[in-house]
Structures are given as structure tokens and as C-alpha cells.
Design a protein around this motif. Structure first.
Motif, short mmCIF file in Angstrom:
data_model
loop_
_atom_site.label_atom_id
_atom_site.label_comp_id
_atom_site.label_asym_id
_atom_site.label_seq_id
_atom_site.Cartn_x
_atom_site.Cartn_y
_atom_site.Cartn_z
N SER A 112 46.07 39.87 35.26
CA SER A 112 45.37 41.07 35.67
C SER A 112 46.35 42.23 35.67
O SER A 112 47.56 42.02 35.79
CB SER A 112 44.76 40.87 37.07
OG SER A 112 43.96 41.94 37.43
N TYR A 113 45.82 43.45 35.54
CA TYR A 113 46.65 44.66 35.53
C TYR A 113 45.96 45.65 36.45
O TYR A 113 44.82 46.05 36.20
CB TYR A 113 46.75 45.20 34.11
CG TYR A 113 47.73 46.34 33.92
CD1 TYR A 113 48.99 46.12 33.38
CD2 TYR A 113 47.39 47.64 34.26
CE1 TYR A 113 49.89 47.15 33.18
CE2 TYR A 113 48.29 48.69 34.07
CZ TYR A 113 49.53 48.44 33.53
OH TYR A 113 50.42 49.47 33.34
N TYR B 32 49.26 42.37 28.96
CA TYR B 32 48.24 41.39 28.55
C TYR B 32 48.71 40.52 27.39
O TYR B 32 48.43 39.32 27.35
CB TYR B 32 46.91 42.08 28.24
CG TYR B 32 46.12 42.39 29.49
CD1 TYR B 32 45.72 41.38 30.35
CD2 TYR B 32 45.78 43.70 29.80
CE1 TYR B 32 45.00 41.66 31.50
CE2 TYR B 32 45.05 43.98 30.95
CZ TYR B 32 44.67 42.96 31.79
OH TYR B 32 43.95 43.24 32.93
#
Length: 138
Positions: free
Chosen positions: A107-108, A101
Motif C-alpha cells: 500500500s502507498y 508498487y
């Protein structure tokens, strides 16, 4: 309208097949270009035959150059800075989540082990990033 390809950066052949199968199962029509290590990913993004992907699905644990460094280079280059990058990894390390991030991941997602959960995660990912989301102009 020509669909931009998906760049899948994944060194695990099983995860590669599962991801492609899940995208196809949910009628994601974009071609999938696969890079199996860091240098191959960078070549697809910055080499003489560079592609402009709709999205990069990026594993973190890669041979030669890891996903964190790939993400760093994507965000450092004006041509790729705005390309959506979804980290799709089995890493459970908090430092990977934070670094992703901090470097600008959009997004993760932690890969579920279960195939049904995995295909559902890929379905949501494809629907959001490739259909619902308004991408930056290329």
C-alpha cells in the motif's frame, strides 16, 4: 497470542510521535519499534537481533539509505519477502509511487498534514493490516 511488533521507519520525530499516538489512540496493541534511518531499519530486519514485524510502515525520504532501497532489500530476502510493507510518506512524486508498487509495496499512503486526517488514516491502516487482513505465516 503474542502480537508481532510494528516496524516504523521514520526519520521525522514529529511524524514518529503522531503515528505512535494515532496507533495508541485507536487501541492498536502491537509494540512499535522505530528505525530513524535506513541502516537502522535494515539492522532491525536483518541484523543479529532481527525482529519479525507484523507490518513495516516505511517512509521513503530517509537518511543514509532511502525507503525505496529498504523496500528492495525486504522483497529480495526470503525471510522478509512476504512481510506487509505500507509506504507512509509525504512524497508527492509519481516516480516514488510507481517505484514503490513495482518493488512490491502492499500500500502507498500519503501523509495528510492535518492531525485528524492523519490519525484517521493510521486508524484505517491499523484496522486493516493488523486486524482484518490475514497475514502470511512467519
Amino acid at each position: 497470542m503474542t502480537l508481532l511488533p510494528i516496524l516504523l521507519v521514520e526519520d521525522n520525530p514529529d511524524d514518529e510521535k503522531l503515528t505512535i499516538r494515532a496507533l495508541q489512540k485507536h487501541n492498536i496493541q502491537n509494540d512499535v519499534v522505530v528505525a530513524r534511518d535506513g541502516p537502522e531499519a535494515l539492522d532491525h530486519l536483518f541484523g543479529p537481533q532481527a525482529i519479525t514485524p507484523a507490518i513495516v510502515l516505511l517512509d521513503l525520504k530517509l537518511p543514509k539509505i532511502d525507503g525505496i532501497e529498504i523496500l528492495r532489500r525486504i522483497r529480495a530476502d526470503p525471510k522478509t519477502r512476504l512481510t506487509p510493507v505500507v509506504v507512509l510518506t509525504s512524497s508527492r512524486e509519481e516516480q516514488d509511487l510507481i517505484a514503490s508498487y513495482e518493488l512490491g509495496a502492499n500500500s502507498y499512503i500519503r501523509k495528510p498534514v492535518d492531525f485528524v486526517q492523519f490519525t484517521e488514516a493510521v486508524r484505517h491502516l491499523g484496522l486493516y493490516w493488523l486486524i482484518i487482513n490475514e497475514p502470511p505465516p512467519h
